[in-house]
Scaffold this active site. Sequence first.
Site, PDB file in Angstrom:
ATOM      1  N   ARG A 163       0.917  -1.271  -0.137  1.00  0.00           N
ATOM      2  CA  ARG A 163       0.058  -0.008   0.068  1.00  0.00           C
ATOM      3  C   ARG A 163       0.877   1.383  -0.077  1.00  0.00           C
ATOM      4  O   ARG A 163       0.698   2.319  -0.676  1.00  0.00           O
ATOM      5  CB  ARG A 163      -0.857   0.092   1.358  1.00  0.00           C
ATOM      6  N   TYR A 176     -17.087  17.083 -14.408  1.00  0.00           N
ATOM      7  CA  TYR A 176     -17.383  15.852 -14.503  1.00  0.00           C
ATOM      8  C   TYR A 176     -18.500  15.485 -13.419  1.00  0.00           C
ATOM      9  O   TYR A 176     -18.110  16.129 -12.281  1.00  0.00           O
ATOM     10  CB  TYR A 176     -16.226  14.785 -14.251  1.00  0.00           C
ATOM     11  N   ASP A 228      -7.606  19.178 -13.363  1.00  0.00           N
ATOM     12  CA  ASP A 228      -8.011  17.813 -14.034  1.00  0.00           C
ATOM     13  C   ASP A 228      -7.473  17.814 -15.544  1.00  0.00           C
ATOM     14  O   ASP A 228      -8.377  18.436 -16.145  1.00  0.00           O
ATOM     15  CB  ASP A 228      -9.445  17.678 -13.605  1.00  0.00           C
ATOM     16  N   LYS A 274      -8.679   7.044 -18.918  1.00  0.00           N
ATOM     17  CA  LYS A 274      -8.874   7.687 -20.050  1.00  0.00           C
ATOM     18  C   LYS A 274      -7.984   7.649 -21.047  1.00  0.00           C
ATOM     19  O   LYS A 274      -7.414   6.333 -21.316  1.00  0.00           O
ATOM     20  CB  LYS A 274      -9.459   8.938 -19.806  1.00  0.00           C
TER      21      LYS A 274
HETATM   22  O1  P1T Z   1     -13.582   7.199 -13.433  1.00  0.00           O
HETATM   23  P1  P1T Z   1     -12.344   7.765 -12.665  1.00  0.00           P
HETATM   24  O2  P1T Z   1     -11.348   6.996 -13.052  1.00  0.00           O
HETATM   25  O3  P1T Z   1     -12.825   7.536 -11.209  1.00  0.00           O
HETATM   26  O4  P1T Z   1     -12.383   9.177 -13.043  1.00  0.00           O
HETATM   27  C1  P1T Z   1     -13.295  10.173 -12.698  1.00  0.00           C
HETATM   28  C2  P1T Z   1     -13.108  11.335 -13.705  1.00  0.00           C
HETATM   29  C3  P1T Z   1     -12.261  12.533 -13.369  1.00  0.00           C
HETATM   30  N1  P1T Z   1     -12.100  13.650 -14.129  1.00  0.00           N
HETATM   31  C4  P1T Z   1     -12.695  13.525 -15.149  1.00  0.00           C
HETATM   32  C5  P1T Z   1     -12.456  14.783 -16.108  1.00  0.00           C
HETATM   33  C6  P1T Z   1     -13.307  12.672 -15.769  1.00  0.00           C
HETATM   34  O5  P1T Z   1     -13.937  12.690 -17.029  1.00  0.00           O
HETATM   35  C7  P1T Z   1     -13.630  11.375 -14.994  1.00  0.00           C
HETATM   36  C8  P1T Z   1     -14.352  10.064 -15.362  1.00  0.00           C
HETATM   37  N2  P1T Z   1     -15.490  10.571 -16.373  1.00  0.00           N
HETATM   38  C9  P1T Z   1     -16.168   9.465 -17.189  1.00  0.00           C
HETATM   39  C10 P1T Z   1     -16.359   8.308 -16.726  1.00  0.00           C
HETATM   40  C11 P1T Z   1     -17.092  10.224 -18.218  1.00  0.00           C
HETATM   41  O6  P1T Z   1     -17.502   9.373 -18.960  1.00  0.00           O
HETATM   42  O7  P1T Z   1     -16.922  11.476 -18.275  1.00  0.00           O
END
Ligand code: P1T
Length: 381
Positions: free
Chosen positions: A48, A100, A172, A197
């Site tokens: 961890r 988001y 972000d 992503k």
């Molecule tokens: O899904 P996760 O890995 O926890 O990430 C969250 C997140 C954070 N910031 C942005 C700009 C994001 O687009 C996302 C997740 N977004 C999607 C799942 C979506 O389809 O927009």
Amino acid sequence: MKRHFETRAIHDGQAPDPATGAVVPPIYQTSTFAQSAPAEHKGYEYARTGNPTRAALETAVASLEEGTYGLAFASGMAAITTVAYLLRPGDHVLLPDDVYGGTYRLFVRVLQRYGIESSYVDMTDLTRVEGALTARTRMVLAETPTNPYLKILDLARIAELAHARDAVVVVDNTFASPYFQRPLLLGTDVVVHSTTKYLGGHSDVVGGVAVTSSKELYETLKFHQNAAGAVPGPFDCWLVLRGLRTLAVRMDVHARNAMRVAEFLRSQHGVSRVFYPGLPDHPGHEIARRQMTGFGGMVSFTLTGGAAAARAVASAVQVFTLAESLGGVESLLDHPASMTHASLAGSPLQVDPGLLRLSVGIEHPDDLVEDMRQALGAAPA
Ligand code: P1T
């Protein structure tokens, strides 16, 4: 001479394994590490706290973001949550009014219970940013391009305004990826990503990262990474590392295809608005030209037939897949109001149910345009 992005994506943090010569960083699938005497070890004690596969990813991502320190997390939300541990009860956070849905949900439904206040403004308007900063504002969390309207925020100016109030600026950078935008070089303090992503790039892993050049912020974030424990497993780190190596070539094709699709959509009668920062009449185009080196692979649009037309198009696509998420090699179509941004329903940030969002993949652009043409044909006028 400092090596170029493409070279760093393949080599930084990823030197051949000193123990075996393995060219690809091994997956250290272990939860603990042997110690020669109590508290004497080779840099790793418990997984961890640290794991060599994760360390490889953290080093590589820090390099690509032009930062000094990287930290990997189990998801993008885990990265944002850990960054929020920088705050205390009574603190205020400023976010864009287009963000988001999961980030909004975290601040309003979770962190508010712990005394952290958040407010949301159109950050393309710097006078509104300035007016929304209060004596209690400790953090500005910007997202650019924004999700889902693809607004472009002027990060250097936002950083100046926030720093004048001693607020930390977190960006972000999920939509642009470090290939097209490096927020730390624009004076911001922390970059976060959903590596789910573009960094992972193949829709086969969920992960997150945070990067900073501030030793102080790094040490606080690293403490909370270990204390709260939302860390990724070694195989997930390995998948993101594998994605990173091709980030540059993928992003170039995502951006080229997105421009083709955006231009096609704009020529269609049934389409009322197209949001893509690469289009010269996009309100953020000039800032995007300055602060990004490409416009990315995300395109949003509305239809003259409104929500009913949007739902018809969403159900008619054949090459695009109707699904949440973005940034993979395959093209996806999202209906934000009912899918990724459903948590904004009933809030002032609610998304137009007539909006569709495309994550344009790296298939042949003619096939993507043809798919859009046939899907638009299914929409009531
Ligand atoms: O899904 P996760 O890995 O926890 O990430 C969250 C997140 C954070 N910031 C942005 C700009 C994001 O687009 C996302 C997740 N977004 C999607 C799942 C979506 O389809 O927009």
